[in-house]
Design a protein around this motif. Structure first.
Motif, PDB file in Angstrom:
ATOM      1  N   ALA A   1       8.490  25.928  -5.653  1.00 16.80           N
ATOM      2  CA  ALA A   1       8.349  27.358  -5.356  1.00 16.80           C
ATOM      3  C   ALA A   1       9.536  27.857  -4.533  1.00 16.80           C
ATOM      4  O   ALA A   1      10.059  28.953  -4.771  1.00 16.80           O
ATOM      5  CB  ALA A   1       7.037  27.617  -4.618  1.00 16.80           C
ATOM      6  N   ASP A   2       9.965  27.046  -3.553  1.00 13.78           N
ATOM      7  CA  ASP A   2      11.125  27.435  -2.746  1.00 13.78           C
ATOM      8  C   ASP A   2      12.392  27.523  -3.598  1.00 13.78           C
ATOM      9  O   ASP A   2      13.234  28.410  -3.394  1.00 13.78           O
ATOM     10  CB  ASP A   2      11.337  26.425  -1.613  1.00 13.78           C
ATOM     11  N   ALA A   3      12.532  26.591  -4.554  1.00 19.50           N
ATOM     12  CA  ALA A   3      13.704  26.602  -5.429  1.00 19.50           C
ATOM     13  C   ALA A   3      13.732  27.867  -6.279  1.00 19.50           C
ATOM     14  O   ALA A   3      14.780  28.500  -6.447  1.00 19.50           O
ATOM     15  CB  ALA A   3      13.701  25.356  -6.320  1.00 19.50           C
ATOM     16  N   VAL A   4      12.571  28.247  -6.827  1.00 22.99           N
ATOM     17  CA  VAL A   4      12.495  29.467  -7.628  1.00 22.99           C
ATOM     18  C   VAL A   4      12.870  30.680  -6.789  1.00 22.99           C
ATOM     19  O   VAL A   4      13.645  31.548  -7.215  1.00 22.99           O
ATOM     20  CB  VAL A   4      11.085  29.645  -8.228  1.00 22.99           C
ATOM     21  N   GLU A   5      12.341  30.751  -5.570  1.00 27.33           N
ATOM     22  CA  GLU A   5      12.616  31.897  -4.708  1.00 27.33           C
ATOM     23  C   GLU A   5      14.097  31.984  -4.358  1.00 27.33           C
ATOM     24  O   GLU A   5      14.660  33.080  -4.272  1.00 27.33           O
ATOM     25  CB  GLU A   5      11.768  31.794  -3.444  1.00 27.33           C
ATOM     26  N   THR A   6      14.730  30.831  -4.145  1.00 25.58           N
ATOM     27  CA  THR A   6      16.163  30.830  -3.836  1.00 25.58           C
ATOM     28  C   THR A   6      16.966  31.402  -4.988  1.00 25.58           C
ATOM     29  O   THR A   6      17.895  32.210  -4.792  1.00 25.58           O
ATOM     30  CB  THR A   6      16.634  29.396  -3.529  1.00 25.58           C
ATOM     31  N   ILE A   7      16.618  30.997  -6.210  1.00 26.95           N
ATOM     32  CA  ILE A   7      17.342  31.498  -7.385  1.00 26.95           C
ATOM     33  C   ILE A   7      17.129  32.998  -7.544  1.00 26.95           C
ATOM     34  O   ILE A   7      18.065  33.747  -7.825  1.00 26.95           O
ATOM     35  CB  ILE A   7      16.878  30.742  -8.643  1.00 26.95           C
TER      36      ILE A   7
END
Length: 417
Positions: A351-357
Motif C-alpha cells: 500500500a505504501d509503494a502504491v501511494e508513493t507512485i
C-alpha cells in the motif's frame, strides 16, 4: 478526501464491500441514484475520487468492476436466494438457508447486505464440509449430547477461516453472521444449541492487530538459523503468502527462469493467481537446488516428517515463525507475532509503494488537467509500466527492511536488479 488516503490495496474484499456501503452508497444516493440497484460507472467513480477501487478489485481480487458490484456487493442483478450456488452437498441445509434468507428479506436488511451475508455463510459451509466431510450443520445441533463435539467442529472451521481473513473487522462479520444463522435455527426449533455461543477467540477487540514494522522484519530475518527458516520469513513477509499457501508450496508453483519470477497457484482465496518474487528469489532457488539433490524429495518446500502428510500444516509454519520471533525477541503489543502479521507487513508495504507512485504522478496529472493521479496510473501507463514501478518501489522497501538489520551477508540472498 484524497484518493491516496483510502489505501485501496490494503483492503480485503469484505472491507471493500463495507467501504461501498458506508462511503460510496450515501454519495450515490445524494446524486439521485439507487445504491442498491444502480451500478456506478467508472467515470462516476473517477469524478468522485474512487478510481482506485477498480485497480484494487482487479489486482488483488481478480474481479472486474462489474463483477465486484454484482457478485460481491450484490447490485445490478437478480439476487434471489433461490438461485444462489451454495457449493455444498446437503439439501437439508440449503433448504433451511433459503428459509432463513426469506425471513431476512422480510426484515429491513438491504439486498446488498444479504448478498454479502450469503457469501460469508457459503464460505463457512464449504470449509465445514471440507473439514468434516459433510455440511450437515442442522442435524448435528439437534441433540444436546452432541454439543461438545460440534463446538470443536465449528471452532476448527473458525481456525481454518482465520488464515484467510485479514482483519478483525472481517472476523466479526463472519462470526456475527454464523452466530445469527445458528440462533435462527435454534429459535425455530430446528436445533437444540448454538455452537458459536461459547467462548471463542473471535470475540475480538475493536482494534485490529498491527502489522510488523520494517525493523522487526529485519530482526526476524537476522535471527534465522537455516534455509527453511529464511524461507518462512521470506514467504510471509516478502511474498505475502498465507501460512497455508507457504506450507503447501511445491516446486511446480515456482517459476524462476522467466523475466519476472513468480509463484503460480491454481487455487487461492479468490481463484487462480500469481505472486511476484520481488525479493528473496535467490534463497528460494538455492533451496530448491539443494532439495532436488535428495532422492526422496517429494517436491514440497516444507515436506512433513509425518508419513500421513506430504507437507507441513499452516499451524506448523505459524509455530516456526513464533520460534524465530522469540529468538529475535520481537514482540507486538507484548506478545509474539503470528504468521498473519508477516502477511500484514507485506500488504502495508505494498500500500505504501502504491501511494508513493501515485504521489510521484501528481505533477503529471496536473499537466494533463486532472486532479486525480490514479487516472494517470491506470489509463496512461501500460500494464508493464505499472508493474515495473510497483516492483521497484516494493523492492526498495523490502531491501531496506531486510538489509538494515541483516547486513551484506543476508543481502546476498536477494535478487539483483
Amino acid at each position: 478526501m484524497s484518493e491516496q488516503t483510502y489505501r485501496w490495496s490494503s483492503k480485503s474484499l469484505d472491507e471493500l464491500v463495507t467501504f461501498y456501503e458506508r462511503e460510496i452508497a450515501p454519495e450515490r444516493r445524494r446524486d439521485g441514484y439507487n445504491p442498491t440497484e444502480d451500478v456506478p460507472s467508472y467515470q462516476w467513480l473517477v469524478e468522485h475520487g474512487y478510481s482506485g477501487l477498480q485497480y484494487a478489485v482487479r489486482e488483488h481480487h481478480q474481479l472486474t468492476l462489474s463483477e465486484f458490484f454484482t457478485q460481491a456487493v450484490g447490485i445490478g442483478e437478480d439476487n434471489s436466494e433461490d438461485d444462489y450456488e451454495w457449493g455444498v452437498q446437503n439439501d437439508q441445509v440449503i433448504e433451511h438457508l433459503e428459509q432463513y434468507f426469506r425471513s431476512q428479506q422480510r426484515g429491513s436488511a438491504a439486498e446488498s447486505t444479504l448478498r454479502s451475508k450469503r457469501s460469508r455463510l457459503a464460505q463457512f459451509l464449504r470449509y465445514y464440509e471440507d473439514l468434516h466431510g459433510t455440511a450437515a450443520i442442522v442435524s448435528r445441533i439437534t441433540d444436546v449430547a452432541d454439543q461438545p463435539e460440534e463446538i470443536q467442529r465449528v471452532t476448527a472451521v473458525f481456525d481454518a477461516l482465520d488464515e484467510e481473513l485479514e482483519s478483525n473487522d472481517a472476523k466479526r462479520r463472519y462470526r456475527s453472521d454464523i452466530d445469527d444463522l445458528y440462533s435462527w435455527l435454534v429459535d425455530r426449533g430446528y436445533g437444540a444449541f448454538n455452537p458459536v455461543r461459547y467462548d471463542h477467540e473471535w470475540d475480538v477487540a475493536e482494534q485490529d492487530n498491527p502489522a510488523l514494522s520494517p525493523v522487526q522484519v529485519g530482526q526476524l530475518a537476522a535471527a534465522t538459523e537455516d534455509a527453511e527458516e529464511r524461507l518462512v520469513v521470506f514467504g510471509l513477509c516478502a511474498w505475502g503468502l498465507r501460512r497455508s499457501e507457504l506450507a503447501s508450496l511445491h516446486a511446480r508453483n515456482i517459476e524462476l527462469q522467466v523475466d519476472s519470477p513468480h509463484l503460480t497457484f491454481e487455487t487461492r482465496k479468490n481463484g487462480p493467481g500469481t505472486v511476484a518474487l520481488i525479493y528473496g528469489q535467490t534463497a528460494l532457488e538455492d533451496q530448491v537446488t539443494r532439495l532436488s539433490d535428495r532422492d526422496d524429495w517429494n517436491g514440497y518446500l516444507f515436506s512433513s516428517s509425518d508419513t500421513r502428510r506430504d507437507h507441513v500444516t499452516g499451524e506448523t509454519i505459524n509455530r516456526r515463525f513464533k520460534t524465530i520471533a522469540a529468538r529475535a525477541d520481537v514482540r507486538v503489543q507484548g506478545n509474539l507475532p503470528t504468521s498473519k502479521m508477516g502477511r500484514r507487513f507485506w500488504y502495508s508495504t505494498y500500500a505504501d509503494a502504491v501511494e508513493t507512485i501515485i504521489d510521484r504522478l501528481q505533477s503529471v496529472a496536473h499537466e494533463q488537467g486532472s486532479s486525480d493521479p490514479m487516472v494517470v496510473f491506470q489509463n496512461y501507463l501500460s500494464e508493464e509500466k505499472r508493474r515495473g514501478y510497483l516492483r521497484d518501489a516494493m523492492r526498495d522497501r523490502l531491501e531496506k527492511a531486510f538489509e538494515d538489520k541483516v547486513g551484506q551477508e543476508f543481502s546476498g540472498t536477494t535478487d539483483s536488479r
